[in-house]
Design an enzyme around this catalytic site. Structure first.
Site, PDB file in Angstrom:
ATOM      1  N   GLY A   1       0.838  -1.204   0.000  1.00  0.00           N
ATOM      2  CA  GLY A   1       0.000   0.000   0.000  1.00  0.00           C
ATOM      3  C   GLY A   1       0.869   1.248   0.000  1.00  0.00           C
ATOM      4  O   GLY A   1       0.533   2.247  -0.643  1.00  0.00           O
ATOM      5  N   SER A   2       1.997   1.188   0.712  1.00  0.00           N
ATOM      6  CA  SER A   2       2.912   2.339   0.746  1.00  0.00           C
ATOM      7  C   SER A   2       3.465   2.603  -0.641  1.00  0.00           C
ATOM      8  O   SER A   2       3.584   3.756  -1.075  1.00  0.00           O
ATOM      9  CB  SER A   2       4.083   2.067   1.702  1.00  0.00           C
ATOM     10  OG  SER A   2       3.597   1.769   2.976  1.00  0.00           O
TER      11      SER A   2
ATOM     12  N   ASP B   1      -7.336   1.400   3.878  1.00  0.00           N
ATOM     13  CA  ASP B   1      -8.105   0.896   5.021  1.00  0.00           C
ATOM     14  C   ASP B   1      -9.593   0.831   4.718  1.00  0.00           C
ATOM     15  O   ASP B   1     -10.391   0.635   5.632  1.00  0.00           O
ATOM     16  CB  ASP B   1      -7.938   1.853   6.220  1.00  0.00           C
ATOM     17  CG  ASP B   1      -6.529   1.861   6.745  1.00  0.00           C
ATOM     18  OD1 ASP B   1      -5.762   0.959   6.390  1.00  0.00           O
ATOM     19  OD2 ASP B   1      -6.197   2.771   7.520  1.00  0.00           O
TER      20      ASP B   1
ATOM     21  N   HIS C   1      -5.408  -5.939   5.978  1.00  0.00           N
ATOM     22  CA  HIS C   1      -6.649  -5.176   5.989  1.00  0.00           C
ATOM     23  C   HIS C   1      -7.784  -6.005   5.399  1.00  0.00           C
ATOM     24  O   HIS C   1      -7.990  -7.127   5.790  1.00  0.00           O
ATOM     25  CB  HIS C   1      -6.437  -3.867   5.245  1.00  0.00           C
ATOM     26  CG  HIS C   1      -5.593  -2.923   6.045  1.00  0.00           C
ATOM     27  ND1 HIS C   1      -5.376  -1.633   5.686  1.00  0.00           N
ATOM     28  CD2 HIS C   1      -4.931  -3.108   7.196  1.00  0.00           C
ATOM     29  CE1 HIS C   1      -4.605  -1.056   6.587  1.00  0.00           C
ATOM     30  NE2 HIS C   1      -4.326  -1.927   7.504  1.00  0.00           N
TER      31      HIS C   1
ATOM     32  N   ASN D   1      11.389  -0.320  -8.931  1.00  0.00           N
ATOM     33  CA  ASN D   1      10.777  -1.619  -9.240  1.00  0.00           C
ATOM     34  C   ASN D   1       9.916  -1.985  -8.052  1.00  0.00           C
ATOM     35  O   ASN D   1      10.423  -2.368  -6.996  1.00  0.00           O
ATOM     36  CB  ASN D   1      11.828  -2.695  -9.503  1.00  0.00           C
ATOM     37  CG  ASN D   1      11.152  -4.059  -9.717  1.00  0.00           C
ATOM     38  OD1 ASN D   1       9.921  -4.163  -9.674  1.00  0.00           O
ATOM     39  ND2 ASN D   1      11.927  -5.088  -9.935  1.00  0.00           N
TER      40      ASN D   1
HETATM   41  C1  LIG Z   1      -4.097   4.439   5.457  1.00  0.00           C
HETATM   42  C2  LIG Z   1      -2.928   3.578   5.135  1.00  0.00           C
HETATM   43  N1  LIG Z   1      -2.222   3.817   4.023  1.00  0.00           N
HETATM   44  C3  LIG Z   1      -1.154   3.075   3.678  1.00  0.00           C
HETATM   45  C4  LIG Z   1      -0.754   2.012   4.447  1.00  0.00           C
HETATM   46  C5  LIG Z   1       0.459   1.226   4.051  1.00  0.00           C
HETATM   47  O1  LIG Z   1       0.197  -0.036   3.547  1.00  0.00           O
HETATM   48  P1  LIG Z   1       1.342  -1.150   3.420  1.00  0.00           P
HETATM   49  O2  LIG Z   1       1.625  -1.640   4.797  1.00  0.00           O
HETATM   50  O3  LIG Z   1       0.772  -2.185   2.525  1.00  0.00           O
HETATM   51  O4  LIG Z   1       2.541  -0.493   2.852  1.00  0.00           O
HETATM   52  C6  LIG Z   1      -1.463   1.704   5.614  1.00  0.00           C
HETATM   53  C7  LIG Z   1      -1.044   0.574   6.446  1.00  0.00           C
HETATM   54  O5  LIG Z   1      -1.523   0.300   7.511  1.00  0.00           O
HETATM   55  C8  LIG Z   1      -2.574   2.510   5.967  1.00  0.00           C
HETATM   56  O6  LIG Z   1      -3.276   2.266   7.079  1.00  0.00           O
END
Ligand SMILES: Cc1ncc(COP(=O)(O)O)c(C=O)c1O
Length: 439
Positions: free
Chosen positions: A89-90, A197, A222, A290
């Site tokens: 997600g990041s 989320d 999630h 990547n």
């Molecule tokens: C709102 C939100 N964005 C982004 C992320 C990041 O996701 P990831 O852990 O898959 O990088 C999170 C992770 O908890 C999140 O709560």
């Protein structure tokens, strides 16, 4: 060995995997105070294991047929035209914000020093891509109970240098994304919805993640799991190309993995100052990364996607059971509320200890943890109080009073589909038991 024999063996292996699942992951009885009640977790059956093994038997390994299948299915669920998987997600947030810097966007591209409105109380990697791209975050406060920013505070933050809004639908509760889109249109701003989320939540009857220019999903613990994973969703094919380029080393070529000449002119390009005919596969139009996902992860996602509607229902059911069971404690806690005009897809159940309560957050949290009930803070609390953010270039609008309250007094407990009514009732009883001991 011919292919028929290999296929027969594959079926045999997958049947065995189903049998293995039954033996290896039997349901376990719940014992209050002894068994853990996690805030989140994987919910899966033999299908996920079979998909995982199926993809590993392909030994394709990198993004492939399962990723394709997932991307098509997920784009439909989210109401967006294109979905592009990535490894977290990041990373999805990083891709979405970096895409806004692409020279391909011409005058609409963001430039170093441009401002981006975001929320101080939240997860760091919603905000980090703004800083990583040398843009300037403009922090606004969140409301208590909904934990999203109000439209008024977002509007107040928009200045002459503001070019985008990047925000998460906190804990599955949509912010007023319709209002945000109105502001964006008025001020010509890009909008990135961090839906990590909130997969499945709706605002005014439409899925969140489908309003903005780009949206990102999903942290694996999630609403669905792939182990690790994320996804960027866009409406326009031109934006899809930018995101794919950034995800895949910055390349100009858009061939799917394993293909060589999708554009039909592989040795017929002249870009930058390269010689004519330089292999398109090795021409780079962005400073990229990547961030691709493997097909084993995507294969798990395909099985999870089928379960998504049930997962969302279970999350919302669990949230409601907690809400009903804890409503009598309103004088001690600020109880969570859905944003007006929204249908959340709850990620967690947030409680803020009221300043008048005869106890502190730490005491409740320690009591719950001692009874093996998992708790979490609302991510970074007030991010501006975190060591990493003390000296970043930024602008703040308002006093971030609520972000401080969230940092000091808020925590959340789980609603994930693996929780049973028995567990939820145990959570409710444990919170009551704690409050009764302090009255
Ligand atoms: C709102 C939100 N964005 C982004 C992320 C990041 O996701 P990831 O852990 O898959 O990088 C999170 C992770 O908890 C999140 O709560």
């Amino acid at each position: 060995m011919d292919n028929l024999k290999a296929e027969a063996l594959r079926h045999q292996i997958l049947d065995l995997v189903a049998e293995y699942h039954k033996q290896a992951f039997p349901p376990r009885p719940f014992l209050g105070g002894i068994s853990t009640v996690p805030v989140s977790g994987k919910v899966f059956d033999e299908n996920e294991l079979q998909h995982l093994v199926d993809s590993s038997l392909d030994f394709w390994l990198t993004t492939g047929r399962f990723a394709d299948q997932f991307e098509k299915g997920f784009a439909k669920v989210m109401g967006m035209r294109h979905a592009m998987l990535c490894n977290s997600g990041s990373s999805a947030n990083l891709l979405a914000v970096s895409a806004l810097m692409s020279p391909r966007l011409g005058k609409r591209a963001l430039k170093e020093g441009d401002e981006v409105v975001t929320v101080a109380a939240g997860f760091p990697t919603t905000v980090n891509p703004i800083i990583q791209n040398r843009l300037v975050p403009v922090f606004v406060d969140a409301e208590l109970a909904t934990y999203d920013a109000s439209l008024e505070s977002i509007e107040a933050a928009i200045g002459p240098k503001t070019k985008a809004i990047v925000m998460a639908h906190t804990l599955g509760n949509p912010f007023d994304v319709e209002g945000v889109m109105r502001l964006a249109e008025e001020h010509k701003l890009w909008v990135v919805e961090d839906t990590c989320d909130a997969v499945g939540a709706k605002f005014a009857g439409k899925p969140v993640g489908s309003f903005g220019d780009l949206s990102t999903s999903f942290y694996p613990a999630h609403h669905m799991t792939m182990g690790e994973g994320g996804c960027v969703l866009v409406k326009k094919a031109s934006m899809k190309k930018i995101v794919e380029s950034l995800r895949d080393w910055g390349r100009d070529c858009w061939c799917p993995t394993g293909e060589e000449n999708t554009c039909n002119r592989r040795f017929d390009w002249q870009l930058g100052e390269l010689p004519y005919g330089y292999d398109h596969k090795y021409i780079y139009s962005h400073i990229g990364y990547n961030l691709k996902m493997t097909d084993m992860q995507a294969a798990i996602g395909v099985a999870q996607l089928d379960k998504l509607p049930e997962f969302i229902k279970a999350r919302n059911r669990n949230w409601k059971r907690l809400r009903d069971g804890l409503k009598a404690l309103d004088e001690f806690f600020i109880l969570p509320e859905a944003t007006k005009n929204s249908e959340p897809s709850w990620f967690g159940f947030a409680l803020s200890v009221r300043s008048e309560a005869p106890f502190e957050r730490l005491e409740v949290v320690q009591h719950l943890e001692s009874r093996r009930i998992g708790t979490r803070q609302l991510f970074g609390g007030n991010l501006l109080r975190q060591p990493a953010y003390l000296n970043i270039p930024m602008r703040v609008v308002g006093d971030l009073k609520n972000a401080d309250i969230i940092a000091n007094s808020t925590f959340w407990i789980g609603v994930y589909p693996g929780l049973t009514d028995e567990m939820i009732d145990f959570m409710i009883a444990t919170v009551h038991e704690f409050v009764d001991s302090r009255r």
